[in-house]
Design an enzyme around this catalytic site. Structure first.
Site, short mmCIF file in Angstrom:
data_model
loop_
_atom_site.label_atom_id
_atom_site.label_comp_id
_atom_site.label_asym_id
_atom_site.label_seq_id
_atom_site.Cartn_x
_atom_site.Cartn_y
_atom_site.Cartn_z
N ARG A 1 0.84 -1.43 0.29
CA ARG A 1 -0.10 0.33 0.24
C ARG A 1 1.17 1.44 0.28
NH1 ARG A 1 -4.27 -0.32 5.02
NH2 ARG A 1 -4.83 -1.54 3.43
N ARG B 1 -4.12 2.30 18.01
CA ARG B 1 -4.16 1.80 16.92
C ARG B 1 -4.71 2.33 15.65
NH1 ARG B 1 -6.76 -1.52 15.13
NH2 ARG B 1 -8.43 -3.17 14.63
N LYS B 2 -5.01 2.10 14.31
CA LYS B 2 -4.57 3.48 14.21
C LYS B 2 -5.15 4.67 14.07
CE LYS B 2 -8.82 1.00 10.88
NZ LYS B 2 -9.62 0.75 9.45
N GLY C 1 -17.05 -6.70 2.06
CA GLY C 1 -16.85 -7.62 2.34
C GLY C 1 -16.82 -8.57 3.94
N CYS D 1 -15.13 -1.46 5.62
CA CYS D 1 -13.76 -0.99 4.85
C CYS D 1 -15.08 -0.37 3.10
CB CYS D 1 -12.54 -1.83 4.51
SG CYS D 1 -11.99 -2.31 5.44
N GLY D 2 -15.96 -0.92 3.01
CA GLY D 2 -16.05 -0.07 2.07
C GLY D 2 -17.99 0.90 1.95
#
Lengths: 218, 1030
Positions: free
Chosen positions: B543, B652-653, B911, B916-917
């Site tokens: 990425r 965390r992120k 999914g 994430c979508g």
């Protein structure tokens, strides 16, 4: 006993001066009090990572903002605290003004004019806006016994980090540790949770330097 | 006491003191007179380094005060020097000429610092570092001066250098040899030590000596042998010692380098003995305390006429006393003698070097630098001369704990704790248990342990604690660092090694192959943007971070090239405006990194607990309606944290976006931190800046909309305030559970007010409260299409990339279009699309007529296609449970044909519950799952299915969608979607929508969502959520 609850550590006999009757703060000096110097005659010696010393006169710092800050001074070792009003300049402003940098994971050491005492702050601690170089105490000029003409004030760590009679400042990559750790009089400058809760005061960073030996190695 | 014999001792240093200690224990001993040139009692010279370093006081160096001598009937003549010995008359002569008779004479005259040939040594400010007086004068001088030069980089020189540094001096060590401490260290250890010393602010100059001291009466500078002139106001000479032999030589005793003695420490003259640094025994001289204490026992025995003891020489062990550096060297560590083999452990990253020198299956020497683990064992093996062939394979293979953390309780009783006085663990435990020693001082009195170099103090204290309190030192350790042990696996891995320290490992794995990658390193590689994809073993997704989504044609050509050469010819655009290179192999990663660097890109910190790509409006700087150009701010923030270890271990992120776009083109609500356009008056002047939203998130633990912090920042402060918030999160964010670690949970715990106060405290001043939100609440754009820029005559063209998947050929073509029609710039949007900016009016027509914009990546996609977003899906993401991208595309194309022109509608696919979508923030959201379905023959099977959400919205009035249907099999999805897209309208409340939609004909046979499952909370089951979607 004027200040109740004071406890004497076993190394109290090494102090050259202990006076709990003094106002507005007790006087505790590990080494003899040095001869007086006027603020306007003060020359600080600063040294960066390059090992090059520079002399900075107090008068060179005229452009650095003056502030007052009401903060506790907490002596965990002798178990007392007093909240007082300091007048001074922010250490971070002075560091920036004189261009003294340490690496992000670096340290600054502060040397006292008494010729013995020195203590250190991690870069994060040093750049915390609560850290002052103070020349005034409760609206009066800082008395000699409390570190005149200029002392460090670090309210979120144990009182001994607030070095009196500051004369030299130097940046380091590795932790020079400071006199209390080297002497074995204190292994960790963090305030206990009880003190932190009492004053709602937290160190800036848990991972570096005195505020947290527990952190990951960098 | 046998009064008829008289012993005279010349010298009152440590050697003499140790002999006296032995003698006074004896029931019968001679009368003793001690002559000492110094006016003190007996003190521990070794501790003077600690005194200089502010770590001890002179008081603490005292071994036997003057009173001690009186109490033990020893006559001390302190400050009385002896001028001569008359062996024939058995007399000594004092400086004043007094003569004293002896029956036995002991020479303990010690040594004198060696002065190398330096010109100008007469000046003020030059010191040797030998005794209390020297030390006092050095301390006084250091208090008034700034720069010191230490001549000699041996043990004492380095200790002096550190001591003077502690006193505020800037110190340079000048050393004649090619590495430091060459007597005790090999070149490798010397080199590592030099680095460590220099980290402590001490400069070391090797292969060099001081030729001349310059200055007018007082030291002002030194001239080195290489011609350099170093300014200095202090010079300390620590160039070794020379035994004091003059008295002995003049008295006719046999003398070479030292006073020659035999194994009973007897000199060449009858009844004259010698001990300590002044002697030469079997060709060796000694300058350390442990051998001298051994000698003292022997010579005391000899003096009283005993015959049992003899001295066979010592194996020496040296410990450097410089705080922060562990260094022990012992025996023949240089392997000088023939037949020596070496066993080495070297860790350059941590500055650790350990070496055992082995000869004929026995350890004969060792160096431990940086970590003492194993040094005591080695010393024991060396002292006992045990055959190590059976344990050789396990030597230096420690358990990774440093000496300090290891329990001395675990050591055998015979293990030496105090090397200086040769005190074993058994003796110390005995003293505590049987002789009731309750403090270190009492143990010292009883056993003398800790009174030598002092390095065993921590061990003795641990033993005290263990024996007295019955608590094991292991338990003690647990209350210190281990109690704060991180609570989950990822936290443990992060503490073990910073993800940014993985480059060497990457090179290694590139050589060894992906199978060699450990479980922990699979996670750590994500700090370098390397994601090993479970569905495709051995293949990585890389990425690449593209701040604010601003890229170039050259970068796109490179993506195409990398995808062609190393992957399968395509890449994915992400909803964070990045690019994901697919099907990459670890073998190629170093080369790919080099290629990326060549076009100014990095994949650093694009995964795991890092600040992810900082988003911004993709047409910032171009849009005529925007409030502020955010590109410089995004760049400033990115430059601050990328590659910076201060930001590489967050709980965390951390997702951040900085946007000046009034048209809500990115999902500010789902960011951990979003700066959204706002205006405010500050000091009477209107300022265009940002309001702050924080604590948004998607994925595990559920969706949380970012909430207003009621803060406003101007463009100049924006990056700094972001950094302050991130540091607060780093230091205070919860780390216990991976699903409860995002910033949102910290703000929930603290409340917005406390969080805001913390931000102000961290920034160091009060911040303005929120200004007027400058976003247009009615607008929501994706910037796809052709639009005029604020720059006259220029346009930007947004090209839709369906579900973000782009082929190498398309990337090359976009690059060509960007260069031919625009300025060579290409931007990535949060909707996984591309923008070609700076297209002049005259060329706009030609550009949109090109095949790519008109047919493949269209600038005017259908309404279903333009709002289509999909996560990666099962193809590459180990978390996804269904395939999403191809399916989303297929269904959208079908809808284009069957529904035709519709109102704008966003369809988002996720999914898995990681989301994430962004399925919860779209008109129609589809969440993939596996569900049971009834086949036509009545039997059940598990099939790909979705839960369907409707009515979600991002922007100023963000709301999560509500679940309409559950378990809709994907093969029925087209017909359901056909029904939905016609009726989903944005202006309706979700409840109205739900009521209408659920009664539609196409809903027949579908499972309506149960009421309690309506909200978009997702099961928090995954440890690592949604990591394939940047």
């Amino acid at each position: 006993m004027k200040r109740d609850g004071v406890k004497y550590p076993k190394f109290a006999n090494k102090f050259s001066r202990i006076d709990f009757e003094a106002e507005p703060l007790p006087v505790l000096c590990l080494y003899p009090i040095p001869a007086p110097v006027a603020l306007n005659a003060l020359k600080l010696s600063v040294c960066g990572l390059d090992g090059k010393r520079r002399s900075v006169a107090w008068t060179d710092l005229a452009g650095v903002p003056r502030i007052t800050l009401r903060q506790p001074l907490i002596c965990q070792i002798f178990n007392w605290s007093e909240t007082v009003e300091w007048e001074g300049v922010r250490l971070v402003d002075v560091l920036d003004h004189v261009g003294l940098k340490s690496p992000a994971a670096g340290y600054f050491a502060f040397y006292s004019r008494d010729g013995h005492f020195f203590e250190t702050l991690s870069s994060d601690e040093a750049r915390d806006p609560r850290v002052l170089l103070a020349y005034g105490l409760n609206g009066q000029p800082l008395p000699l016994q409390h570190g005149a003409p200029l002392r460090l004030v670090v309210p979120f760590l144990q009182g001994y980090k607030s070095v009196k009679w500051v004369k030299k400042i130097r940046a380091f990559r590795a932790d020079p540790m400071g006199i209390k750790r080297l002497c074995g009089q204190s292994s960790d400058a963090r305030l206990s949770e009880a003190w932190r809760r009492k004053y709602g005061i937290e160190p800036p960073v848990e991972t570096v330097g005195n505020a947290g030996g527990r952190g990951a190695k960098r | 006491m046998t009064a008829s014999l008289h012993l005279i001792v010349i010298g009152n240093g440590m050697a003499a003191g140790a002999v006296l200690e032995e003698l006074v224990k004896q029931p019968e001993r001679p009368a003793i007179t001690v002559f000492g040139a110094e006016s003190h009692g007996n003190y521990n010279r070794i501790l003077l380094s600690d005194v200089l370093a502010c770590a001890k006081t002179f008081d603490e160096t005292m071994l036997n005060r003057r009173e001690w001598y009186a109490e033990h009937g020893v006559a001390l003549q302190a400050g009385v020097a002896i001028r001569a010995i008359d062996p024939a008359q058995r007399e000594v002569v004092t400086q004043a000429g007094d003569r004293h008779h002896y029956d036995r004479l002991l020479l303990a005259t010690g040594s004198t610092p060696f002065l190398p040939p330096i010109e100008g040594l007469g000046r003020e400010g030059i010191f040797c570092f030998r005794n209390i007086d020297d030390t006092e004068r050095m301390i006084a001088w250091a208090a008034r001066h700034d720069q010191a030069v230490v001549v000699g980089g041996g043990l004492l020189g380095l200790e002096a250098a550190r001591g003077l540094t502690n006193r505020g001096m800037v110190v340079t060590v000048v050393h004649l040899m090619s590495h430091l401490m060459e007597q005790q260290l090999d070149a490798m250890a010397g080199a590592i030590l030099k680095e460590e010393i220099e980290k402590q602010g001490i400069t070391a100059r090797l292969n060099c000596t001081v030729q001349e001291v310059l200055g007018d009466g007082r030291v002002e500078a030194v001239r080195l042998s290489d011609g350099t002139v170093l300014p200095a106001d202090m010079v300390v000479i620590t160039a070794g010692i020379r035994p004091n032999v003059q008295l002995a030589r003049e008295a006719g005793l046999a003398v070479q380098r030292g006073i020659l003695v035999d194994d009973r420490l007897h000199t060449s003259q009858p009844d004259v003995y010698a001990v300590g640094e002044c002697i030469e025994h079997r060709g060796k001289t000694y300058g350390l305390v442990a051998p001298i204490l051994e000698q003292a026992k022997v010579v005391a025995d000899a003096i009283i006429g005993g015959t049992t003891r003899s001295y066979a020489g010592s194996i020496t062990a040296t410990t450097l006393k410089v705080a922060g550096i562990h260094l022990t060297s012992m025996g023949d560590c240089l392997g000088k003698e023939a037949g020596a083999e070496e066993l080495v452990h070297l860790d350059t990253g941590r500055g650790i070097y350990k070496k055992l020198v082995i000869r004929a299956d026995r350890i004969v020497g060792a160096i431990f630098l940086g970590d003492g683990e194993g040094s005591r064992e080695a010393q024991e093996l060396m002292a006992s001369r045990r055959d190590i062939s059976a344990v050789r394979h396990s030597l230096l293979m420690g358990d990774g704990n440093s000496e300090q953390q290891r329990s001395p309780v675990a050591l055998p009783d015979t293990s030496l704790i105090c090397n200086c006085h040769a005190v074993t663990k058994g003796e110390i435990v005995g003293a505590i248990r049987d002789k009731r020693c309750a403090t270190r001082e009492q143990v010292a009195e009883c056993t003398r342990a800790t009174t030598g170099c002092g390095s065993c103090v921590p061990l003795v204290e641990q033993l005290l604690m263990a024996v007295l309190e019955g608590s094991t030192p292991a338990g003690l350790a647990a209350s210190a660092p281990i109690a704060a042990a991180p609570p989950n696996k990822i936290e443990i891995w992060k503490k073990e090694k910073d993800g940014l320290d993985m480059m060497e490992e990457i090179d290694r794995y590139a050589r060894e192959g992906w199978e060699a990658i450990s479980e922990a390193d699979v996670q750590r590689l994500k700090w370098y943007g390397l994601f090993l994809r479970t569905p495709t073993p051995g293949r990585f997704m890389i990425r690449v971070r593209i701040p604010n989504g601003i890229a170039t044609a050259a970068q796109f050509r490179l993506f195409a090239d990398i995808s062609e050469r190393f992957g399968k010819g395509f890449a994915d655009l992400t909803t964070r405006q990045q690019i994901q290179l697919r099907n990459m192999r670890i073998e190629h990663v170093p080369e790919i990194f080099t290629l990326l660097r060549s076009v100014g890109l990095t994949s650093l910190q694009t995964g795991m607990d890092n600040i992810r790509n900082v988003m911004g409006c993709p047409v910032t700087g171009l849009s005529p309606t925007e409030l502020i150009d955010t590109a410089p701010i995004v760049r400033q923030l990115t430059d601050l944290f990328v590659g910076n270890r201060d930001y590489s271990n967050l709980p965390r992120k951390f997702n951040a976006a900085i946007t000046g776009c009034r048209e809500n083109c990115l999902h500010a609500e789902s960011q951990d931190l979003a700066l959204i356009p706002a205006t405010r008056e500050i000091d009477g002047q209107p300022v265009a800046g940002f309001n702050l939203l924080a604590g948004g998130k998607m994925g595990s633990g559920g969706f949380r909309a970012a909430r207003p912090l009621d803060l406003f920042v101007g463009p100049d402060d924006a990056a700094a305030v972001c950094a302050a918030i991130i540091v607060i999160y780093r230091d205070h964010g919860p780390r216990a559970s991976r699903t409860k670690s995002r910033l949102s949970f910290l703000i929930e715990e603290w409340g917005v007010a406390r969080f805001r106060a913390a931000v102000e405290e961290r920034v160091g001043r009060p911040l303005a409260r929120a200004g007027n939100d400058a976003r247009d609440p009615r607008k929501k754009t994706d910037h796809v299409g052709a639009f005029r820029q604020k720059q006259p005559g220029l346009n930007y063209v947004g090209l839709q990339v369906p579900v973000g998947r782009i082929t190498a050929a398309q990337m090359v073509e976009v690059a060509r279009l960007a260069e031919q029609y625009g300025s060579g710039e290409i931007r990535l949007t949060p909707g996984q699309s591309l923008i070609v900016p700076n297209v002049p009016d005259q060329r706009l027509g030609a550009l949109v007529s090109e095949p790519l914009p008109s047919r493949e990546l269209t600038y005017n996609p259908s309404e279903v296609m333009r709002g289509l977003v999909s996560c990666t899906g099962i193809e590459y993401c180990g978390l996804a449970v269904i395939e999403t991208k191809q399916r989303a595309l297929r269904i959208a194309r079908k809808l284009e044909q069957t529904v035709g022109k519709t109102k704008p509608v966003e369809i988002h696919w996720s999914g898995c519950p990681a989301g994430c979508g962004n399925h919860l923030l779209s008109d129609i959201g589809l969440l993939g799952k596996r569900a049971k379905a009834v086949k036509p023959d009545g039997s059940q099977e598990v099939v790909d299915a979705v839960d369907i959400f409707v009515g979600g919205r991002s922007g100023p009035n963000a709301r999560p969608g509500v679940k309409l249907f559950e378990d809709v099999p994907c093969d029925r999805l087209h017909e359901v979607m056909e029904g939905l897209v016609r009726y989903v309208a944005r202006d309706k409340s979700v409840d109205v929508l739900k009521g209408e939609l659920i009664s539609l004909p196409m809903a027949a046979g579908l499972t309506p969502a149960s009421p309690e499952a309506e909200l978009g909370e997702s099961p928090a089951t995954h440890q690592t959520m949604g990591e394939d979607n940047g």
